[in-house]
Design an enzyme around this catalytic site. Structure first.
Site, PDB file in Angstrom:
ATOM      1  N   GLU A   5       0.895  -1.317  -0.039  1.00 54.88           N
ATOM      2  CA  GLU A   5      -0.070   0.006  -0.091  1.00 54.88           C
ATOM      3  C   GLU A   5       0.935   1.387  -0.027  1.00 54.88           C
ATOM      4  OE1 GLU A   5      -3.493   0.251  -0.273  1.00 54.88           O
ATOM      5  OE2 GLU A   5      -3.546  -2.038  -0.393  1.00 54.88           O
TER       6      GLU A   5
HETATM    7  C1  LIG Z   1       1.667  -9.851   0.732  1.00 55.00           C
HETATM    8  C2  LIG Z   1       1.685  -8.713  -0.438  1.00 55.00           C
HETATM    9  C3  LIG Z   1       0.447  -8.284  -0.721  1.00 55.00           C
HETATM   10  C4  LIG Z   1       0.389  -7.315  -1.689  1.00 55.00           C
HETATM   11  N1  LIG Z   1      -0.911  -7.058  -2.282  1.00 55.00           N
HETATM   12  C5  LIG Z   1      -1.030  -6.300  -3.249  1.00 55.00           C
HETATM   13  C6  LIG Z   1      -2.410  -5.745  -3.722  1.00 55.00           C
HETATM   14  O1  LIG Z   1      -3.362  -6.393  -3.277  1.00 55.00           O
HETATM   15  N2  LIG Z   1      -2.501  -5.131  -4.889  1.00 55.00           N
HETATM   16  C7  LIG Z   1      -1.309  -4.525  -5.257  1.00 55.00           C
HETATM   17  O2  LIG Z   1      -1.813  -3.621  -6.322  1.00 55.00           O
HETATM   18  N3  LIG Z   1      -0.081  -4.715  -4.929  1.00 55.00           N
HETATM   19  C8  LIG Z   1      -0.007  -5.526  -3.755  1.00 55.00           C
HETATM   20  N4  LIG Z   1       1.331  -5.903  -3.511  1.00 55.00           N
HETATM   21  C9  LIG Z   1       2.545  -5.127  -3.910  1.00 55.00           C
HETATM   22  C10 LIG Z   1       3.046  -4.173  -2.974  1.00 55.00           C
HETATM   23  O3  LIG Z   1       2.136  -3.031  -3.008  1.00 55.00           O
HETATM   24  C11 LIG Z   1       4.513  -3.748  -3.555  1.00 55.00           C
HETATM   25  O4  LIG Z   1       5.243  -4.904  -3.148  1.00 55.00           O
HETATM   26  C12 LIG Z   1       4.976  -2.451  -2.875  1.00 55.00           C
HETATM   27  O5  LIG Z   1       4.100  -1.498  -3.689  1.00 55.00           O
HETATM   28  C13 LIG Z   1       6.391  -2.178  -3.237  1.00 55.00           C
HETATM   29  O6  LIG Z   1       6.820  -2.369  -4.519  1.00 55.00           O
HETATM   30  P1  LIG Z   1       8.064  -3.262  -4.885  1.00 55.00           P
HETATM   31  O7  LIG Z   1       8.009  -4.678  -4.241  1.00 55.00           O
HETATM   32  O8  LIG Z   1       7.954  -3.153  -6.395  1.00 55.00           O
HETATM   33  O9  LIG Z   1       9.220  -2.586  -4.276  1.00 55.00           O
HETATM   34  P2  LIG Z   1       9.986  -1.632  -5.031  1.00 55.00           P
HETATM   35  O10 LIG Z   1       9.373  -0.406  -5.688  1.00 55.00           O
HETATM   36  O11 LIG Z   1      11.171  -2.200  -6.087  1.00 55.00           O
HETATM   37  O12 LIG Z   1      11.080  -1.086  -3.816  1.00 55.00           O
HETATM   38  C14 LIG Z   1      12.038  -1.533  -3.356  1.00 55.00           C
HETATM   39  C15 LIG Z   1      12.476  -0.682  -2.077  1.00 55.00           C
HETATM   40  O13 LIG Z   1      12.989   0.560  -2.783  1.00 55.00           O
HETATM   41  C16 LIG Z   1      12.341   1.514  -2.084  1.00 55.00           C
HETATM   42  N5  LIG Z   1      12.191   2.772  -3.121  1.00 55.00           N
HETATM   43  C17 LIG Z   1      11.421   2.773  -4.150  1.00 55.00           C
HETATM   44  N6  LIG Z   1      11.344   3.661  -4.802  1.00 55.00           N
HETATM   45  C18 LIG Z   1      11.869   4.633  -4.091  1.00 55.00           C
HETATM   46  C19 LIG Z   1      12.161   6.240  -3.934  1.00 55.00           C
HETATM   47  N7  LIG Z   1      11.834   6.755  -5.172  1.00 55.00           N
HETATM   48  N8  LIG Z   1      12.784   6.733  -3.220  1.00 55.00           N
HETATM   49  C20 LIG Z   1      13.008   5.945  -1.919  1.00 55.00           C
HETATM   50  N9  LIG Z   1      13.201   4.545  -2.029  1.00 55.00           N
HETATM   51  C21 LIG Z   1      12.591   4.205  -3.012  1.00 55.00           C
HETATM   52  C22 LIG Z   1      11.043   1.113  -1.632  1.00 55.00           C
HETATM   53  O14 LIG Z   1      10.568   1.687  -0.541  1.00 55.00           O
HETATM   54  C23 LIG Z   1      11.400  -0.176  -1.269  1.00 55.00           C
HETATM   55  O15 LIG Z   1      11.772  -0.393   0.033  1.00 55.00           O
HETATM   56  C24 LIG Z   1       1.279  -6.838  -2.272  1.00 55.00           C
HETATM   57  C25 LIG Z   1       2.864  -7.328  -2.118  1.00 55.00           C
HETATM   58  C26 LIG Z   1       2.859  -8.189  -0.894  1.00 55.00           C
HETATM   59  C27 LIG Z   1       4.482  -8.827  -0.442  1.00 55.00           C
END
Ligand SMILES: Cc1cc2nc3c(=O)[nH]c(=O)nc-3n(C[C@H](O)[C@H](O)[C@H](O)COP(=O)(O)OP(=O)(O)OC[C@H]3O[C@@H](n4cnc5c(N)ncnc54)[C@H](O)[C@@H]3O)c2cc1C
Length: 115
Positions: A93
């Site tokens: 989220e």
């Molecule tokens: C159990 C689970 C349930 C989920 N449910 C849903 C759902 O129902 N619907 C849905 O749409 N998604 C869902 N997700 C996806 C979730 O929203 C994403 O995992 C989340 O938004 C983070 O994206 P990412 O994993 O691609 O991480 P990334 O975007 O690759 O981020 C990796 C790290 O880099 C940091 N980072 C990235 N960009 C920046 C920046 N500009 N500045 C500083 N730090 C940064 C992040 O904070 C994070 O720590 C779910 C994930 C899980 C694990």
């Protein structure tokens, strides 16, 4: 020779945990009220509540594992699962880094100081 809850070090930890949970709850209610009214500062409050409450959940469950020692860590008891569940609330989220970017943009745009 006495329960660990009798030690001041443990009591400080428990007080801190209770205080942070209550602060997180109040910030969440403040954001919910803004959402119902559609207030201008909802974006800041929504991001702040998500970030603060999930960071609090993480800190408090890590401390809960510590307080319970080995029993806190083993999967026979529910606290280690609570700690892992708390971790995901910092990630999904909108990660808490991204929530901080959202808050900073609101502050820099002067939305808070206008109100
Ligand atoms: C159990 C689970 C349930 C989920 N449910 C849903 C759902 O129902 N619907 C849905 O749409 N998604 C869902 N997700 C996806 C979730 O929203 C994403 O995992 C989340 O938004 C983070 O994206 P990412 O994993 O691609 O991480 P990334 O975007 O690759 O981020 C990796 C790290 O880099 C940091 N980072 C990235 N960009 C920046 C920046 N500009 N500045 C500083 N730090 C940064 C992040 O904070 C994070 O720590 C779910 C994930 C899980 C694990």
């Amino acid at each position: 020779g006495k329960p660990i809850a009798d030690f001041q070090g443990l009591q400080f930890m428990l007080a801190e945990m209770g205080m942070k949970v209550e602060a997180a709850r109040q910030l969440t209610y403040a954001a919910a009220g803004r959402s119902e009214r559609g207030d201008k500062d909802l974006t800041f409050f929504g991001a702040a509540a998500k970030c603060f409450a999930s960071d609090t959940a993480m800190q408090v469950t890590v401390d809960a594992v510590q307080v319970l020692g080995g029993y806190g860590f083993t999967s026979e008891y529910p606290v280690e699962r609570m700690m892992r569940d708390a971790k995901i609330t910092q990630i999904y989220e909108g990660t808490n880094q991204v929530q901080r970017i959202v808050m900073a943009r609101q502050l820099l745009a002067g939305i808070q100081s206008e109100i």
